[in-house]
Design a protein around this motif. Sequence first.
Motif, PDB file in Angstrom:
ATOM      1  N   LEU A  45     -13.971  -3.912   5.437  1.00  0.00           N
ATOM      2  CA  LEU A  45     -12.817  -4.402   4.685  1.00  0.00           C
ATOM      3  C   LEU A  45     -12.452  -5.827   5.100  1.00  0.00           C
ATOM      4  O   LEU A  45     -12.176  -6.686   4.257  1.00  0.00           O
ATOM      5  CB  LEU A  45     -11.607  -3.478   4.890  1.00  0.00           C
ATOM      6  N   ALA A  49     -12.609  -9.115   2.732  1.00  0.00           N
ATOM      7  CA  ALA A  49     -11.393  -9.911   2.532  1.00  0.00           C
ATOM      8  C   ALA A  49     -11.621 -11.359   2.942  1.00  0.00           C
ATOM      9  O   ALA A  49     -11.231 -12.293   2.221  1.00  0.00           O
ATOM     10  CB  ALA A  49     -10.237  -9.315   3.327  1.00  0.00           C
ATOM     11  N   ALA A 175      -5.910 -11.870  -4.706  1.00  0.00           N
ATOM     12  CA  ALA A 175      -5.075 -10.675  -4.548  1.00  0.00           C
ATOM     13  C   ALA A 175      -5.872  -9.527  -3.920  1.00  0.00           C
ATOM     14  O   ALA A 175      -5.389  -8.850  -3.002  1.00  0.00           O
ATOM     15  CB  ALA A 175      -4.501 -10.247  -5.895  1.00  0.00           C
ATOM     16  N   ALA A 176      -7.093  -9.316  -4.394  1.00  0.00           N
ATOM     17  CA  ALA A 176      -7.924  -8.250  -3.836  1.00  0.00           C
ATOM     18  C   ALA A 176      -8.243  -8.518  -2.367  1.00  0.00           C
ATOM     19  O   ALA A 176      -8.239  -7.598  -1.539  1.00  0.00           O
ATOM     20  CB  ALA A 176      -9.217  -8.113  -4.642  1.00  0.00           C
ATOM     21  N   SER A 177      -8.498  -9.773  -2.032  1.00  0.00           N
ATOM     22  CA  SER A 177      -8.788 -10.123  -0.643  1.00  0.00           C
ATOM     23  C   SER A 177      -7.594  -9.857   0.254  1.00  0.00           C
ATOM     24  O   SER A 177      -7.740  -9.348   1.370  1.00  0.00           O
ATOM     25  CB  SER A 177      -9.195 -11.591  -0.534  1.00  0.00           C
ATOM     26  N   LEU A 178      -6.408 -10.198  -0.222  1.00  0.00           N
ATOM     27  CA  LEU A 178      -5.205  -9.958   0.576  1.00  0.00           C
ATOM     28  C   LEU A 178      -4.942  -8.467   0.744  1.00  0.00           C
ATOM     29  O   LEU A 178      -4.546  -8.016   1.830  1.00  0.00           O
ATOM     30  CB  LEU A 178      -4.002 -10.655  -0.053  1.00  0.00           C
ATOM     31  N   VAL A 179      -5.164  -7.671  -0.301  1.00  0.00           N
ATOM     32  CA  VAL A 179      -5.011  -6.217  -0.205  1.00  0.00           C
ATOM     33  C   VAL A 179      -5.994  -5.654   0.819  1.00  0.00           C
ATOM     34  O   VAL A 179      -5.631  -4.819   1.659  1.00  0.00           O
ATOM     35  CB  VAL A 179      -5.172  -5.554  -1.578  1.00  0.00           C
ATOM     36  N   LEU A 180      -7.252  -6.104   0.769  1.00  0.00           N
ATOM     37  CA  LEU A 180      -8.248  -5.640   1.731  1.00  0.00           C
ATOM     38  C   LEU A 180      -7.875  -6.044   3.156  1.00  0.00           C
ATOM     39  O   LEU A 180      -8.060  -5.262   4.090  1.00  0.00           O
ATOM     40  CB  LEU A 180      -9.633  -6.193   1.371  1.00  0.00           C
ATOM     41  N   VAL A 182      -4.832  -6.620   4.372  1.00  0.00           N
ATOM     42  CA  VAL A 182      -3.696  -5.799   4.816  1.00  0.00           C
ATOM     43  C   VAL A 182      -4.162  -4.375   5.119  1.00  0.00           C
ATOM     44  O   VAL A 182      -3.749  -3.785   6.134  1.00  0.00           O
ATOM     45  CB  VAL A 182      -2.572  -5.800   3.735  1.00  0.00           C
ATOM     46  N   THR A 183      -5.050  -3.835   4.302  1.00  0.00           N
ATOM     47  CA  THR A 183      -5.577  -2.489   4.550  1.00  0.00           C
ATOM     48  C   THR A 183      -6.333  -2.441   5.856  1.00  0.00           C
ATOM     49  O   THR A 183      -6.170  -1.499   6.655  1.00  0.00           O
ATOM     50  CB  THR A 183      -6.488  -2.062   3.386  1.00  0.00           C
TER      51      THR A 183
END
Length: 188
Positions: A45, A49, A175-180, A182-183
């Motif tokens: 992940l 990211a 946005a997807a990179s930031l979600v990954l 944070v996950t």
Amino acid sequence: MCQDRPVTNAVVLRHSLGRAVAVAGWLAALGWLVASWPPDGRGLLFAAAASGLLWVVCWRPAVVIDDAAVTVRNPLRDVRIGWSALDEAGFGWSLQLRAGELSCRAVAAPGPASMSALYDRHVTPGGVLERDAVMRAGQRPAPALLAVRQRWEARRSQPSGGVVVPAVANMAVLAASLVLLVTAAVLA
């Protein structure tokens, strides 16, 4: 992006340092994954990211100059300005374009090393830098500004469309990179 006619004579200007940072970051992420083989979910992940962020921030930004318009691709927004809609092209710390109320700076076209090159005092009434005057003054014009002004001068009287701020895929990648990211942090 959809266009009425094919793009010809396109010039793409990118910042070489951004490209080098992206490649170094991708190699570091790959080396980290290989060193911790087999990687766990958090590692994958984080690598995904980091790769997305490097692409959006370092690899993708550019100034694309073609016969119809100039396109500024920044990390958060793309702006395409037709030559007939462009009102001003200047240089501060980076290439600055203005069309009506819209103003944008190009991340991919930072200023030259010499502060004296930021001030384009040797400009013809048409907005084109005089190469000889710049060389005589010991200044080096910013290549992005010179390219934009020369194409603008050649194309400004031809109808080329207005200002377009298209929906951008890089926002989805960001946005997807930031979600990954944070996950991966939550799982840590």
